[in-house]
Enzyme design. Structure first.
Site, mmCIF file in Angstrom:
data_model
loop_
_atom_site.group_PDB
_atom_site.id
_atom_site.type_symbol
_atom_site.label_atom_id
_atom_site.label_comp_id
_atom_site.label_asym_id
_atom_site.label_seq_id
_atom_site.Cartn_x
_atom_site.Cartn_y
_atom_site.Cartn_z
ATOM 1 C CE1 TYR A 56 -9.705 6.630 -136.111
ATOM 2 C CE2 TYR A 56 -10.222 8.940 -134.641
ATOM 3 C CZ TYR A 56 -10.192 7.750 -134.628
ATOM 4 O OH TYR A 56 -11.036 7.135 -133.005
ATOM 5 C CG ASN B 219 -16.344 3.869 -138.402
ATOM 6 O OD1 ASN B 219 -15.919 3.909 -137.149
ATOM 7 N ND2 ASN B 219 -14.760 4.493 -139.202
ATOM 8 C CG HIS C 146 -17.042 1.894 -128.443
ATOM 9 N ND1 HIS C 146 -16.080 1.027 -128.797
ATOM 10 C CD2 HIS C 146 -16.711 3.011 -129.219
ATOM 11 C CE1 HIS C 146 -15.070 1.358 -129.597
ATOM 12 N NE2 HIS C 146 -15.497 1.637 -129.890
ATOM 13 C CG ASP D 260 -32.247 -3.174 -130.290
ATOM 14 O OD1 ASP D 260 -31.271 -4.321 -129.691
ATOM 15 O OD2 ASP D 260 -32.828 -3.085 -129.118
ATOM 16 C CG HIS E 280 -14.124 0.110 -135.650
ATOM 17 N ND1 HIS E 280 -14.549 1.068 -135.625
ATOM 18 C CD2 HIS E 280 -14.384 -1.001 -135.578
ATOM 19 C CE1 HIS E 280 -15.585 0.721 -135.130
ATOM 20 N NE2 HIS E 280 -15.705 -0.938 -134.805
ATOM 21 C CG LEU E 281 -10.664 4.654 -140.598
ATOM 22 C CD1 LEU E 281 -11.289 6.572 -140.128
ATOM 23 C CD2 LEU E 281 -10.463 4.393 -142.108
ATOM 24 C CB SER E 282 -8.457 3.526 -134.715
ATOM 25 O OG SER E 282 -9.238 3.338 -135.024
ATOM 26 N NE ARG F 45 -10.368 4.774 -128.252
ATOM 27 C CZ ARG F 45 -11.424 6.341 -128.882
ATOM 28 N NH1 ARG F 45 -12.325 6.579 -129.513
ATOM 29 N NH2 ARG F 45 -11.110 7.522 -127.963
HETATM 30 C C1 DQA Z 1 -12.730 4.226 -135.040
HETATM 31 C C2 DQA Z 1 -13.186 3.686 -133.479
HETATM 32 C C3 DQA Z 1 -14.098 4.684 -132.218
HETATM 33 O O1 DQA Z 1 -13.341 4.089 -130.895
HETATM 34 C C4 DQA Z 1 -13.915 6.251 -132.687
HETATM 35 O O2 DQA Z 1 -14.578 6.450 -131.456
HETATM 36 C C5 DQA Z 1 -14.017 7.000 -133.610
HETATM 37 C C6 DQA Z 1 -13.849 5.484 -134.988
HETATM 38 C C7 DQA Z 1 -12.039 3.997 -135.865
HETATM 39 O O3 DQA Z 1 -12.750 3.848 -137.180
HETATM 40 O O4 DQA Z 1 -11.031 3.728 -136.014
HETATM 41 O O5 DQA Z 1 -14.659 7.361 -134.694
HETATM 42 O O6 DQA Z 1 -14.627 4.059 -135.797
#
Ligand code: DQA
Length: 159
Positions: free
Chosen positions: A35, A86, A92, A99, A112-114, A123
């Site tokens: 991250y 986020n 997941h 909902d 998502h950052l990643s 994931r």
């Molecule tokens: C995340 C990706 C998710 O899989 C992980 O559990 C996170 C960060 C991301 O921003 O990349 O907590 O949402």
């Protein structure tokens, strides 16, 4: 503009909620290789500054609790015009958050950052994305910034 926004009724700036889920308060400390060093404070500051440029009032909220995120989404139904979300690991498996996103009027962009498409198998799937207007993943802070641009464009009826 054809979309009725909360801003219309209150004659105020368009307002967007940036909602952060589980463990995102630990950015800058957790898994730096995944991250990076950026903190949640820095992300929120950049989003507020982009919001200024776009004429959007940006408010943020973080929680590690699913129910608190659901409650905040319900509140957004009345108080905001769009959401950048986020959900962290709730992405997941939380059908309850799926909902909640479907229950509210404002459009939601999942960010998502990643890049969750290229990480562990579990994931790769988001159960929340089908309820959102778009998912943006793997661009670091730019995922959030693009999420804000996209939702602002949607509120203005441009996309
Ligand atoms: C995340 C990706 C998710 O899989 C992980 O559990 C996170 C960060 C991301 O921003 O990349 O907590 O949402």
């Amino acid at each position: 503009m054809t979309l009725a926004t909360a801003a219309d009724s209150a004659s105020r700036l368009v307002r967007v909620l940036v909602l952060h889920g589980a463990n995102l308060n630990m950015l800058g400390i957790r898994e730096l290789g995944v991250y990076g060093k950026i903190t949640l404070f820095q992300i929120n500051r950049r989003l507020r500054s982009l919001g200024n440029d776009l004429g959007v009032d940006v408010v943020d909220f973080q929680s590690n609790h699913e129910g608190a995120l659901i409650d905040r989404l319900h509140r957004a139904h009345k108080e905001e015009d769009g959401v950048v979300f986020n959900p962290g690991a709730f992405t997941h498996y939380s059908y309850a958050l799926h909902d909640a996103v479907k229950s509210i009027r404002p459009p939601v962009v999942e960010v998502h950052l990643s890049d969750i498409r290229y990480r562990e198998l579990w994931r790769r799937k988001s159960v929340i994305a089908p309820a959102c207007i778009r998912q943006i993943s793997g661009r670091g802070i730019e995922s959030y910034l693009e999420g804000l641009r996209h939702v602002a464009g949607r509120i203005r009826g441009e996309c």
